[in-house]
Design a protein around this motif. Structure first.
Motif, PDB file in Angstrom:
ATOM      1  N   CYS A   1      32.683  42.789  36.370  1.00  0.00           N
ATOM      2  CA  CYS A   1      31.285  42.766  36.820  1.00  0.00           C
ATOM      3  C   CYS A   1      30.764  41.334  36.903  1.00  0.00           C
ATOM      4  N   PHE A   2      31.153  40.482  35.942  1.00  0.00           N
ATOM      5  CA  PHE A   2      30.712  39.088  35.966  1.00  0.00           C
ATOM      6  C   PHE A   2      31.261  38.372  37.202  1.00  0.00           C
ATOM      7  N   LEU A   3      32.536  38.620  37.492  1.00  0.00           N
ATOM      8  CA  LEU A   3      33.165  37.964  38.640  1.00  0.00           C
ATOM      9  C   LEU A   3      32.607  38.507  39.954  1.00  0.00           C
ATOM     10  N   MET A   4      32.548  39.823  40.086  1.00  0.00           N
ATOM     11  CA  MET A   4      32.107  40.420  41.340  1.00  0.00           C
ATOM     12  C   MET A   4      30.626  40.199  41.609  1.00  0.00           C
TER      13      MET A   4
ATOM     14  N   LEU B   1      38.126  41.918  43.874  1.00  0.00           N
ATOM     15  CA  LEU B   1      38.392  43.135  43.111  1.00  0.00           C
ATOM     16  C   LEU B   1      39.786  43.107  42.486  1.00  0.00           C
ATOM     17  N   ILE B   2      40.773  42.683  43.262  1.00  0.00           N
ATOM     18  CA  ILE B   2      42.141  42.622  42.742  1.00  0.00           C
ATOM     19  C   ILE B   2      42.242  41.610  41.614  1.00  0.00           C
ATOM     20  N   LEU B   3      41.672  40.432  41.842  1.00  0.00           N
ATOM     21  CA  LEU B   3      41.744  39.370  40.834  1.00  0.00           C
ATOM     22  C   LEU B   3      40.985  39.754  39.570  1.00  0.00           C
ATOM     23  N   SER B   4      39.812  40.351  39.738  1.00  0.00           N
ATOM     24  CA  SER B   4      39.028  40.733  38.563  1.00  0.00           C
ATOM     25  C   SER B   4      39.734  41.817  37.764  1.00  0.00           C
TER      26      SER B   4
ATOM     27  N   GLY C   1      23.599  45.476  30.590  1.00  0.00           N
ATOM     28  CA  GLY C   1      22.766  44.689  31.494  1.00  0.00           C
ATOM     29  C   GLY C   1      23.527  44.208  32.714  1.00  0.00           C
ATOM     30  N   GLN C   2      24.753  43.732  32.497  1.00  0.00           N
ATOM     31  CA  GLN C   2      25.564  43.245  33.613  1.00  0.00           C
ATOM     32  C   GLN C   2      25.968  44.381  34.537  1.00  0.00           C
ATOM     33  N   THR C   3      26.289  45.540  33.985  1.00  0.00           N
ATOM     34  CA  THR C   3      26.673  46.690  34.803  1.00  0.00           C
ATOM     35  C   THR C   3      25.512  47.174  35.667  1.00  0.00           C
ATOM     36  N   VAL C   4      24.322  47.230  35.064  1.00  0.00           N
ATOM     37  CA  VAL C   4      23.139  47.651  35.820  1.00  0.00           C
ATOM     38  C   VAL C   4      22.851  46.642  36.941  1.00  0.00           C
TER      39      VAL C   4
END
Length: 206
Positions: free
Chosen positions: A142-145, A98-101, A198-201
């Protein structure tokens, strides 16, 4: 599904179907983005999106670094009966991710145009690339997490949940691509918005 006492054959098949299905879906909806933008914007549109692809690879790789590394350690601990220690690996991976993203997202938004130019967007491509990425950059976390969460969820015995998340986000992305790019006449920006939604969902499902 119990990874310690379940049938190895059934577990392997379940994980294999999940992994192959997820990879196939991601490949398809990534291709749909380029197809829609290429049809709407011409060859320059497809080239503009190619300038953003390396950044995706970097963010996804960082997510896999923390996700797979932490998930493997979690599985070792659980296999040894140390569930609390395994949970700590998840907590650390989640917090660091979370911090890095957040830092990466802030940097990408701040240096939006220089980053695109670094990856090959010249004067003829920069406008299209910025239209697409203005929706993508705010949701880079979102992509990273997603990679962090999917690694832990798979090792927690629910690989099909990862497939469901990717499938839902991917299908939504493809439908919205056509709707936004052509229906609402948004061009590259519409494809970027569709991908962001799409990524958020997908991560909400995870």
């Amino acid at each position: 599904m119990n990874l310690l006492t379940g049938s190895i054959g059934k577990i392997f098949r379940k994980y294999m179907i999940s992994a192959c299905g997820s990879a196939l879906i991601v490949s398809i909806y990534s291709m749909v983005d380029i197809m829609c933008v290429g049809q709407y914007e011409g060859p320059g549109g497809a080239a503009a999106l190619a300038c953003i692809t390396p950044m995706w690879s970097i963010f996804i790789s960082i997510g896999m670094l923390f996700g797979i590394g932490g998930a493997v350690r979690m599985s070792f601990c659980r296999g040894e009966g140390r569930k609390d220690d395994g949970d700590r690996y998840f907590t650390v991976s989640l917090i660091v991710g979370l911090i890095l993203s957040a830092l990466i997202t802030a940097g990408a938004i701040t240096f939006h145009e220089p980053l695109l130019r670094l990856f090959g967007a010249d004067d003829s491509l920069i406008q299209c690339a910025m239209e697409y990425s203005k929706w993508i950059f705010p949701v880079l976390s979102c992509f990273l997490m997603a990679q962090v969460l999917m690694a832990f969820i798979r090792n927690d015995g629910a690989p099909m949940l990862c497939t469901a998340a990717i499938l839902t986000g991917g299908v939504l992305n493809m439908v919205l691509d056509v709707l936004f790019v052509f229906g609402f006449d948004m061009g590259a920006g519409g494809a970027g918005l569709a991908t962001a939604i799409g990524q958020t969902v997908g991560i909400l499902i995870l």
